[in-house]
Scaffold this active site. Structure first.
Site, PDB file in Angstrom:
ATOM      1  N   ASP A 103       0.821  -1.211   0.000  1.00  0.00           N
ATOM      2  CA  ASP A 103       0.000   0.000   0.000  1.00  0.00           C
ATOM      3  C   ASP A 103       0.854   1.260   0.000  1.00  0.00           C
ATOM      4  O   ASP A 103       0.486   2.275  -0.597  1.00  0.00           O
ATOM      5  CB  ASP A 103      -0.918  -0.001   1.223  1.00  0.00           C
ATOM      6  CG  ASP A 103      -2.036  -1.025   1.100  1.00  0.00           C
ATOM      7  OD1 ASP A 103      -2.157  -1.645   0.021  1.00  0.00           O
ATOM      8  OD2 ASP A 103      -2.773  -1.210   2.075  1.00  0.00           O
TER       9      ASP A 103
ATOM     10  N   ARG B 240       2.856   6.297  -2.799  1.00  0.00           N
ATOM     11  CA  ARG B 240       3.918   7.008  -3.508  1.00  0.00           C
ATOM     12  C   ARG B 240       3.555   7.178  -4.979  1.00  0.00           C
ATOM     13  O   ARG B 240       3.804   8.228  -5.588  1.00  0.00           O
ATOM     14  CB  ARG B 240       5.234   6.236  -3.356  1.00  0.00           C
ATOM     15  CG  ARG B 240       6.397   6.782  -4.165  1.00  0.00           C
ATOM     16  CD  ARG B 240       6.792   8.185  -3.743  1.00  0.00           C
ATOM     17  NE  ARG B 240       7.904   8.666  -4.540  1.00  0.00           N
ATOM     18  CZ  ARG B 240       8.253   9.948  -4.644  1.00  0.00           C
ATOM     19  NH1 ARG B 240       7.555  10.874  -3.999  1.00  0.00           N
ATOM     20  NH2 ARG B 240       9.278  10.311  -5.381  1.00  0.00           N
TER      21      ARG B 240
ATOM     22  N   GLU C 289      -4.051  10.025   4.752  1.00  0.00           N
ATOM     23  CA  GLU C 289      -4.250  10.941   5.867  1.00  0.00           C
ATOM     24  C   GLU C 289      -3.196  12.033   5.911  1.00  0.00           C
ATOM     25  O   GLU C 289      -2.112  11.900   5.337  1.00  0.00           O
ATOM     26  CB  GLU C 289      -4.234  10.189   7.214  1.00  0.00           C
ATOM     27  CG  GLU C 289      -2.869   9.753   7.695  1.00  0.00           C
ATOM     28  CD  GLU C 289      -2.392   8.446   7.142  1.00  0.00           C
ATOM     29  OE1 GLU C 289      -1.200   8.362   6.782  1.00  0.00           O
ATOM     30  OE2 GLU C 289      -3.188   7.491   7.045  1.00  0.00           O
TER      31      GLU C 289
ATOM     32  N   ASP D 114      -0.391  12.890  21.533  1.00  0.00           N
ATOM     33  CA  ASP D 114       0.858  12.802  20.763  1.00  0.00           C
ATOM     34  C   ASP D 114       0.679  13.378  19.370  1.00  0.00           C
ATOM     35  O   ASP D 114       1.656  13.531  18.632  1.00  0.00           O
ATOM     36  CB  ASP D 114       1.307  11.344  20.642  1.00  0.00           C
ATOM     37  CG  ASP D 114       1.884  10.808  21.945  1.00  0.00           C
ATOM     38  OD1 ASP D 114       2.140  11.606  22.863  1.00  0.00           O
ATOM     39  OD2 ASP D 114       2.072   9.571  22.044  1.00  0.00           O
TER      40      ASP D 114
ATOM     41  N   TYR E  87      -3.471   4.337   9.501  1.00  0.00           N
ATOM     42  CA  TYR E  87      -2.987   4.914  10.763  1.00  0.00           C
ATOM     43  C   TYR E  87      -4.148   5.225  11.700  1.00  0.00           C
ATOM     44  O   TYR E  87      -4.097   4.954  12.909  1.00  0.00           O
ATOM     45  CB  TYR E  87      -2.189   6.174  10.435  1.00  0.00           C
ATOM     46  CG  TYR E  87      -1.371   6.753  11.568  1.00  0.00           C
ATOM     47  CD1 TYR E  87      -1.143   6.067  12.760  1.00  0.00           C
ATOM     48  CD2 TYR E  87      -0.795   8.019  11.431  1.00  0.00           C
ATOM     49  CE1 TYR E  87      -0.386   6.616  13.778  1.00  0.00           C
ATOM     50  CE2 TYR E  87      -0.032   8.568  12.434  1.00  0.00           C
ATOM     51  CZ  TYR E  87       0.171   7.875  13.613  1.00  0.00           C
ATOM     52  OH  TYR E  87       0.924   8.435  14.619  1.00  0.00           O
ATOM     53  N   SER E  88      -5.213   5.786  11.152  1.00  0.00           N
ATOM     54  CA  SER E  88      -6.371   6.134  11.979  1.00  0.00           C
ATOM     55  C   SER E  88      -6.952   4.913  12.676  1.00  0.00           C
ATOM     56  O   SER E  88      -7.297   4.961  13.867  1.00  0.00           O
ATOM     57  CB  SER E  88      -7.443   6.807  11.111  1.00  0.00           C
ATOM     58  OG  SER E  88      -8.625   7.043  11.843  1.00  0.00           O
ATOM     59  N   LEU E  89      -7.049   3.805  11.955  1.00  0.00           N
ATOM     60  CA  LEU E  89      -7.587   2.571  12.536  1.00  0.00           C
ATOM     61  C   LEU E  89      -6.743   2.111  13.721  1.00  0.00           C
ATOM     62  O   LEU E  89      -7.275   1.714  14.761  1.00  0.00           O
ATOM     63  CB  LEU E  89      -7.636   1.480  11.464  1.00  0.00           C
ATOM     64  CG  LEU E  89      -8.114   0.100  11.924  1.00  0.00           C
ATOM     65  CD1 LEU E  89      -9.583   0.135  12.310  1.00  0.00           C
ATOM     66  CD2 LEU E  89      -7.871  -0.944  10.838  1.00  0.00           C
TER      67      LEU E  89
END
Length: 293
Positions: A73, A78, A149, A178, A191-193
């Site tokens: 992914d 990219r 994100e 953080d 990342y959110s998950l």
């Protein structure tokens, strides 16, 4: 048909996929194949003579019909920086680990390419985010967008930061944490998950705001309309903080005000007809895994 191929690394799995793809495409009439120069450099480091017959391109333009991403992914994220707003469909061959966006396994490359040439697929329009800053930051002059994100996080400190957050110029709260993630539906499985955010189907017109390790039990992920303008101001013991657009990271001063909103263009992801987002949830994230089922 004009096809570009991109990858971030060249290893045995990537080579296996590339050989199959090139052999297939070079045996079809009317197909021109280009390796993106960044990928070709990785190849030449390992196999400097085997793929020299392939055309090389530094950039993409609207004349391309398809971009094939070989990797995970992260490689697709990219690859999106090359596609930008050109409306070139993207499909991912998964030689990485999870492969939530890159769904084609090596053993399915040929039937998947057959399906593409037979137009047996659908297009999934994926929304992106764009970032603006005050004062302006040169790092975002070219690549100011993200498919997954945009996140702010602390730098050079173990102390929390405060992220003052406004939605359409109305004050929401200041997150003591953080950092903070603003995610698209596509990025909701990333990342959110992992920070406790919800899974959102890709066709949903929404964004999710997810705090990173908040020091407040009432701080929860918030889903908002994707027309919402999110404005962030960071305060902390250090003078700087980090902002990431997918995998691209920049350092900003605490004096910087960040504005995040939906991009004016989309990325077209190719989905084969036998695939679906829900099917991927079950296969990749073991959604609802229960021996009773």
């Amino acid at each position: 048909m004009k096809i570009a191929i991109f990858g971030q690394a060249f290893n045995s799995n990537t080579e296996e996929a590339l050989v199959v793809i090139l052999h297939y495409l070079n045996n079809r009439e009317g197909v021109s194949v280009f390796l993106i120069a960044e990928f070709n450099e990785k190849i030449q480091e390992k196999k400097p003579s085997e793929f020299n017959f392939t055309k090389i391109t530094d950039t993409l333009d609207p004349s391309f019909d398809l971009l094939i991403s070989i990797g995970g992914d992260g490689t697709i994220l990219r690859a999106v920086t090359y596609v930008h707003d050109l409306n070139i469909p993207v499909i991912g061959v998964n030689t990485g680990r999870l492969g939530f966006l890159a769904t084609i396994q090596n053993q399915l490359i040929i039937p998947s390419l057959d399906a593409i040439f037979n137009k047996a697929y659908r297009i999934s329009e994926r929304h992106l985010l764009v970032i603006d800053t005050f004062p302006k930051v040169s790092a975002f002059d070219t690549y100011n967008f993200a498919l997954n994100e945009i996140a702010v996080s602390r730098k050079n400190t173990t102390s929390m930061i405060s992220v003052e957050t406004r939605l359409n110029d109305e004050y929401l709260t200041s997150y003591w944490s953080d950092g903070l993630i603003v995610s698209t539906p596509t990025g909701s499985t990333g990342y959110s998950l992992s920070c406790g955010g919800p899974v959102i189907t890709p066709d949903t017109n929404s964004l999710v705001i997810t705090p990173i390790s908040p020091h407040n039990l009432s701080a929860r992920p918030l889903v908002v309309k994707d027309s919402t303008e999110v404005k962030l101001k960071v305060n902390g013991r250090e003078d700087n903080f980090l902002v990431s657009l997918d995998s691209r990271i920049t350092t900003l001063s605490n004096e910087t005000i960040i504005t995040i909103k939906k991009a004016p263009f989309t990325i077209k992801m190719i989905e084969l007809l036998e695939e679906s987002f829900l099917d991927t949830l079950r296969k990749k994230l073991l959604w609802g895994e229960d021996k009773r089922n």
